[in-house]
Design a protein around this motif. Sequence first.
Motif, mmCIF file in Angstrom:
data_model
loop_
_atom_site.group_PDB
_atom_site.id
_atom_site.type_symbol
_atom_site.label_atom_id
_atom_site.label_comp_id
_atom_site.label_asym_id
_atom_site.label_seq_id
_atom_site.Cartn_x
_atom_site.Cartn_y
_atom_site.Cartn_z
ATOM 1 N N GLU A 190 -11.034 3.043 10.717
ATOM 2 C CA GLU A 190 -12.111 2.687 9.800
ATOM 3 C C GLU A 190 -12.198 1.179 9.556
ATOM 4 O OE1 GLU A 190 -14.359 4.918 8.965
ATOM 5 O OE2 GLU A 190 -13.164 6.238 10.241
ATOM 6 N N CYS A 191 -13.311 0.787 8.973
ATOM 7 C CA CYS A 191 -13.571 -0.620 8.685
ATOM 8 C C CYS A 191 -12.830 -1.068 7.425
ATOM 9 C CB CYS A 191 -15.066 -0.850 8.495
ATOM 10 S SG CYS A 191 -16.080 -0.409 9.918
ATOM 11 N N THR A 192 -12.737 -2.374 7.271
ATOM 12 C CA THR A 192 -12.217 -2.974 6.055
ATOM 13 C C THR A 192 -13.015 -4.265 5.835
ATOM 14 O OG1 THR A 192 -10.202 -3.754 4.939
ATOM 15 C CG2 THR A 192 -10.329 -4.137 7.310
ATOM 16 N N THR A 193 -12.526 -5.154 4.991
ATOM 17 C CA THR A 193 -13.147 -6.464 4.819
ATOM 18 C C THR A 193 -12.066 -7.531 4.831
ATOM 19 O OG1 THR A 193 -13.006 -6.515 2.406
ATOM 20 C CG2 THR A 193 -14.978 -5.483 3.371
ATOM 21 N N ILE A 194 -12.478 -8.752 5.082
ATOM 22 C CA ILE A 194 -11.539 -9.870 5.033
ATOM 23 C C ILE A 194 -10.925 -9.975 3.638
ATOM 24 C CG2 ILE A 194 -11.352 -12.377 5.137
ATOM 25 C CD1 ILE A 194 -11.530 -11.041 7.893
ATOM 26 N N GLY A 195 -11.746 -9.796 2.603
ATOM 27 C CA GLY A 195 -11.237 -9.893 1.233
ATOM 28 C C GLY A 195 -10.204 -8.837 0.897
ATOM 29 N N GLU A 196 -10.361 -7.642 1.447
ATOM 30 C CA GLU A 196 -9.391 -6.588 1.195
ATOM 31 C C GLU A 196 -8.065 -6.862 1.894
ATOM 32 O OE1 GLU A 196 -10.821 -2.453 1.602
ATOM 33 O OE2 GLU A 196 -12.820 -3.344 1.693
ATOM 34 N N GLU A 197 -8.104 -7.481 3.051
ATOM 35 C CA GLU A 197 -6.887 -7.678 3.840
ATOM 36 C C GLU A 197 -6.144 -8.964 3.499
ATOM 37 O OE1 GLU A 197 -5.796 -5.157 5.541
ATOM 38 O OE2 GLU A 197 -7.648 -4.161 4.916
ATOM 39 N N ALA A 198 -6.844 -9.980 3.052
ATOM 40 C CA ALA A 198 -6.209 -11.287 2.819
ATOM 41 C C ALA A 198 -4.989 -11.223 1.898
ATOM 42 C CB ALA A 198 -7.243 -12.270 2.270
ATOM 43 N N PRO A 199 -5.005 -10.460 0.802
ATOM 44 C CA PRO A 199 -3.830 -10.433 -0.082
ATOM 45 C C PRO A 199 -2.589 -9.808 0.548
ATOM 46 C CG PRO A 199 -5.795 -9.643 -1.229
ATOM 47 C CD PRO A 199 -6.132 -9.702 0.216
ATOM 48 N N ASN A 200 -2.742 -9.133 1.690
ATOM 49 C CA ASN A 200 -1.622 -8.421 2.296
ATOM 50 C C ASN A 200 -0.840 -9.253 3.298
ATOM 51 O OD1 ASN A 200 -2.456 -6.060 0.920
ATOM 52 N ND2 ASN A 200 -3.950 -5.635 2.525
ATOM 53 N N LEU A 201 -1.267 -10.477 3.542
ATOM 54 C CA LEU A 201 -0.658 -11.282 4.603
ATOM 55 C C LEU A 201 0.837 -11.451 4.410
ATOM 56 C CD1 LEU A 201 -1.014 -13.078 7.126
ATOM 57 C CD2 LEU A 201 -1.411 -14.998 5.559
ATOM 58 N N GLN A 202 1.276 -11.809 3.230
ATOM 59 C CA GLN A 202 2.702 -12.047 3.012
ATOM 60 C C GLN A 202 3.519 -10.765 3.164
ATOM 61 O OE1 GLN A 202 4.048 -15.043 2.945
ATOM 62 N NE2 GLN A 202 1.951 -15.799 3.165
ATOM 63 N N THR A 203 2.933 -9.633 2.820
ATOM 64 C CA THR A 203 3.618 -8.352 3.018
ATOM 65 C C THR A 203 3.834 -8.088 4.500
ATOM 66 O OG1 THR A 203 2.658 -7.449 1.005
ATOM 67 C CG2 THR A 203 3.495 -5.869 2.615
ATOM 68 N N TRP A 204 2.815 -8.366 5.305
ATOM 69 C CA TRP A 204 2.967 -8.171 6.748
ATOM 70 C C TRP A 204 4.049 -9.090 7.310
ATOM 71 C CZ3 TRP A 204 -2.950 -9.177 7.389
ATOM 72 C CH2 TRP A 204 -3.654 -8.100 6.836
ATOM 73 N N ILE A 205 4.060 -10.327 6.861
ATOM 74 C CA ILE A 205 5.063 -11.273 7.357
ATOM 75 C C ILE A 205 6.454 -10.812 6.975
ATOM 76 C CG2 ILE A 205 5.918 -13.634 7.127
ATOM 77 C CD1 ILE A 205 2.992 -14.510 6.786
ATOM 78 N N ALA A 206 6.617 -10.318 5.754
ATOM 79 C CA ALA A 206 7.928 -9.848 5.298
ATOM 80 C C ALA A 206 8.419 -8.661 6.122
ATOM 81 C CB ALA A 206 7.873 -9.475 3.828
ATOM 82 N N ARG A 207 7.490 -7.796 6.510
ATOM 83 C CA ARG A 207 7.860 -6.655 7.355
ATOM 84 C C ARG A 207 8.278 -7.096 8.755
ATOM 85 N NH1 ARG A 207 2.616 -3.273 6.381
ATOM 86 N NH2 ARG A 207 2.909 -2.507 4.253
ATOM 87 N N GLY A 208 7.635 -8.159 9.236
ATOM 88 C CA GLY A 208 7.975 -8.694 10.543
ATOM 89 C C GLY A 208 7.458 -7.875 11.715
ATOM 90 N N HIS A 209 6.475 -7.019 11.457
ATOM 91 C CA HIS A 209 5.881 -6.239 12.563
ATOM 92 C C HIS A 209 4.511 -5.723 12.127
ATOM 93 C CE1 HIS A 209 6.613 -2.347 10.523
ATOM 94 N NE2 HIS A 209 7.758 -2.879 10.157
#
Length: 209
Positions: A190-209
């Motif tokens: 499904e679709c999302t938006t840039i605004g919805e995903e932007a706050p998750n960047l640091q979480t993705w980096i912390a996961r490392g994958h």
Amino acid sequence: MAARIERLVTSGQFSLDGGTWAVDNNVWIIGDDAEVIVIDAAHDADVIAAALGDRRLRAIVCTHAHNDHIDAAPALAARTGAPVYLHPDDQILWKQTHPERDPDGFLTDRSRLRVAGIELTVLHTPGHTPGGICLYAPDLDTVFTGDTLFASGPGATGRSFSDFPTIIRSIRDVLLALPRDTVVRTGHGECTTIGEEAPNLQTWIARGH
């Protein structure tokens, strides 16, 4: 008639590194009643051609060269006469699926395509693959991200030719720089938006994958 976006879902298999998985792919059709572009001709050229009807297909654009995104591209090109475009850094992956045929042309960062009065800008976003691209259509408030960015986070980087730090740079520096209300239309799901995903960047980096 104004340009519009249509989504077609096709089903098939993704194969890489000795494994094979069943997948559903989004095939995006952008244009009007006269002409269109197809993004990611996946699995079934007949089904895609039927969705196009009698409209002129101006181009088949590959966001990257994993087999599930390109397997129907040559057959659709042969049927319609449309050229197939790919980023040159994914030529090695393209050849794994289509050793007998090259793409008709190559797209590089900031290349532009026009269809039905709108412009799509190519954004080179490596990481999932070396030649991964997204296509930004500001007139439609949309970016087509292939497998670079999903509603659940970055595309997979656990297989050959992929790299996690590279995909994070692509998302952070290129995609998250787009307007927050830009709709993200993905290669699967499904679709999302840039605004919805932007706050998750640091979480993705912390996961490392």
